[in-house]
Design a protein around this motif. Structure first.
Motif, PDB file in Angstrom:
ATOM      1  N   VAL A 191      32.033  33.315  46.026  1.00 53.46           N
ATOM      2  CA  VAL A 191      32.565  34.681  45.935  1.00 53.46           C
ATOM      3  C   VAL A 191      33.342  34.875  44.633  1.00 53.46           C
ATOM      4  CG1 VAL A 191      34.167  36.333  47.003  1.00 53.46           C
ATOM      5  CG2 VAL A 191      32.599  34.996  48.435  1.00 53.46           C
ATOM      6  N   ALA A 192      34.226  33.935  44.328  1.00 53.27           N
ATOM      7  CA  ALA A 192      35.035  34.053  43.116  1.00 53.27           C
ATOM      8  C   ALA A 192      34.165  34.040  41.860  1.00 53.27           C
ATOM      9  CB  ALA A 192      36.070  32.926  43.060  1.00 53.27           C
ATOM     10  N   LEU A 193      33.158  33.179  41.845  1.00 49.87           N
ATOM     11  CA  LEU A 193      32.313  33.083  40.658  1.00 49.87           C
ATOM     12  C   LEU A 193      31.454  34.334  40.482  1.00 49.87           C
ATOM     13  CD1 LEU A 193      31.492  31.460  38.227  1.00 49.87           C
ATOM     14  CD2 LEU A 193      29.917  30.169  39.667  1.00 49.87           C
ATOM     15  N   ILE A 194      30.923  34.856  41.557  1.00 51.82           N
ATOM     16  CA  ILE A 194      30.135  36.093  41.457  1.00 51.82           C
ATOM     17  C   ILE A 194      31.034  37.255  41.013  1.00 51.82           C
ATOM     18  CG2 ILE A 194      28.852  37.824  42.789  1.00 51.82           C
ATOM     19  CD1 ILE A 194      27.630  35.436  44.362  1.00 51.82           C
ATOM     20  N   ALA A 195      32.221  37.359  41.606  1.00 52.72           N
ATOM     21  CA  ALA A 195      33.161  38.414  41.206  1.00 52.72           C
ATOM     22  C   ALA A 195      33.531  38.279  39.735  1.00 52.72           C
ATOM     23  CB  ALA A 195      34.415  38.356  42.083  1.00 52.72           C
ATOM     24  N   CYS A 196      33.751  37.062  39.303  1.00 52.58           N
ATOM     25  CA  CYS A 196      34.099  36.800  37.908  1.00 52.58           C
ATOM     26  C   CYS A 196      32.956  37.210  36.975  1.00 52.58           C
ATOM     27  CB  CYS A 196      34.440  35.323  37.738  1.00 52.58           C
ATOM     28  SG  CYS A 196      35.009  34.891  36.094  1.00 52.58           S
ATOM     29  N   ALA A 197      31.739  36.842  37.331  1.00 52.45           N
ATOM     30  CA  ALA A 197      30.583  37.182  36.493  1.00 52.45           C
ATOM     31  C   ALA A 197      30.367  38.688  36.433  1.00 52.45           C
ATOM     32  CB  ALA A 197      29.331  36.478  37.007  1.00 52.45           C
ATOM     33  N   VAL A 198      30.516  39.362  37.572  1.00 56.26           N
ATOM     34  CA  VAL A 198      30.338  40.827  37.597  1.00 56.26           C
ATOM     35  C   VAL A 198      31.406  41.501  36.743  1.00 56.26           C
ATOM     36  CG1 VAL A 198      30.464  42.869  39.098  1.00 56.26           C
ATOM     37  CG2 VAL A 198      29.109  40.882  39.794  1.00 56.26           C
ATOM     38  N   ASP A 199      32.660  41.101  36.930  1.00 55.16           N
ATOM     39  CA  ASP A 199      33.733  41.690  36.133  1.00 55.16           C
ATOM     40  C   ASP A 199      33.632  41.267  34.666  1.00 55.16           C
ATOM     41  OD1 ASP A 199      35.954  43.471  36.149  1.00 55.16           O
ATOM     42  OD2 ASP A 199      37.305  41.751  35.935  1.00 55.16           O
ATOM     43  N   GLY A 200      33.134  40.071  34.436  1.00 52.40           N
ATOM     44  CA  GLY A 200      32.970  39.584  33.070  1.00 52.40           C
ATOM     45  C   GLY A 200      31.958  40.378  32.274  1.00 52.40           C
ATOM     46  N   PHE A 201      31.073  41.056  32.959  1.00 48.33           N
ATOM     47  CA  PHE A 201      30.074  41.892  32.289  1.00 48.33           C
ATOM     48  C   PHE A 201      30.757  42.936  31.404  1.00 48.33           C
ATOM     49  CE2 PHE A 201      27.078  45.465  32.145  1.00 48.33           C
ATOM     50  CZ  PHE A 201      25.962  44.812  31.632  1.00 48.33           C
TER      51      PHE A 201
END
Length: 165
Positions: A69-79
């Motif tokens: 969850v944290a990694l997906i959230a990070c990648a989405v926000d990192g976009f």
């Protein structure tokens, strides 16, 4: 100022690193340790440790699922937050983690673990126990070493991104 991206990157790095440590520990300590047991005791030892996980230990679930969850959230926000090499590295970490750690767990390790869990080692023949171990041990260990390496690599990539912020 710390924002959602920073928090998700910190949690991604921490939780993915904990998963990496867990897989690494199995690769270099747990499995080599129980390898020296006879077939019945090997299966019993694995069943006992795996049962803790399969019974949905809350802290284990938090770390394992939280890392995704944290990694997906990070990648989405990192976009929106990252550009160029930093975003590519973060995306590579996310894809590598899903493809190299989580999917092998779901589609390879869990079926092997579940098959081993069904064996009543006290009530099956020596030959059946030996076959069960042979079908389990080498493939599981080989794949786990790959998962551990992938998880360690992902942790390294996340630390790299974090240090560049």
């Amino acid at each position: 100022m710390i924002d959602f991206f920073d928090v998700s990157l910190i949690f991604s790095t921490l939780l993915c690193s904990l998963v990496a440590g867990f897989l690494f520990s199995y690769a270099i300590v747990v499995m080599p340790g129980i390898r020296n047991l006879d077939d019945r005791n090997f299966i019993k030892a694995f069943q006992v440790t795996d049962r803790i996980i399969q019974d949905n230990h809350p802290l284990f679930l938090f770390v394992w699922l939280g890392s995704v969850v944290a990694l997906i959230a990070c990648a989405v926000d990192g976009f929106d937050k990252l550009h160029g090499l930093d975003f590519v590295i973060l995306l590579l970490a996310a894809v590598g983690y899903i493809m190299g750690v989580q999917l092998p767990t779901i589609f390879f390790h869990l079926p092997l673990n579940n098959k081993l869990q069904k064996i009543d080692v006290d009530n099956v023949s020596d030959d059946n126990v030996k076959v069960a171990r042979l079908e389990f041990e080498k493939p599981w260990n080989r794949s786990n070493k790959i998962r551990a390496a992938m998880a360690v690599g992902v942790s390294f990539l996340l630390m790299f991104v974090a240090l560049r912020q």
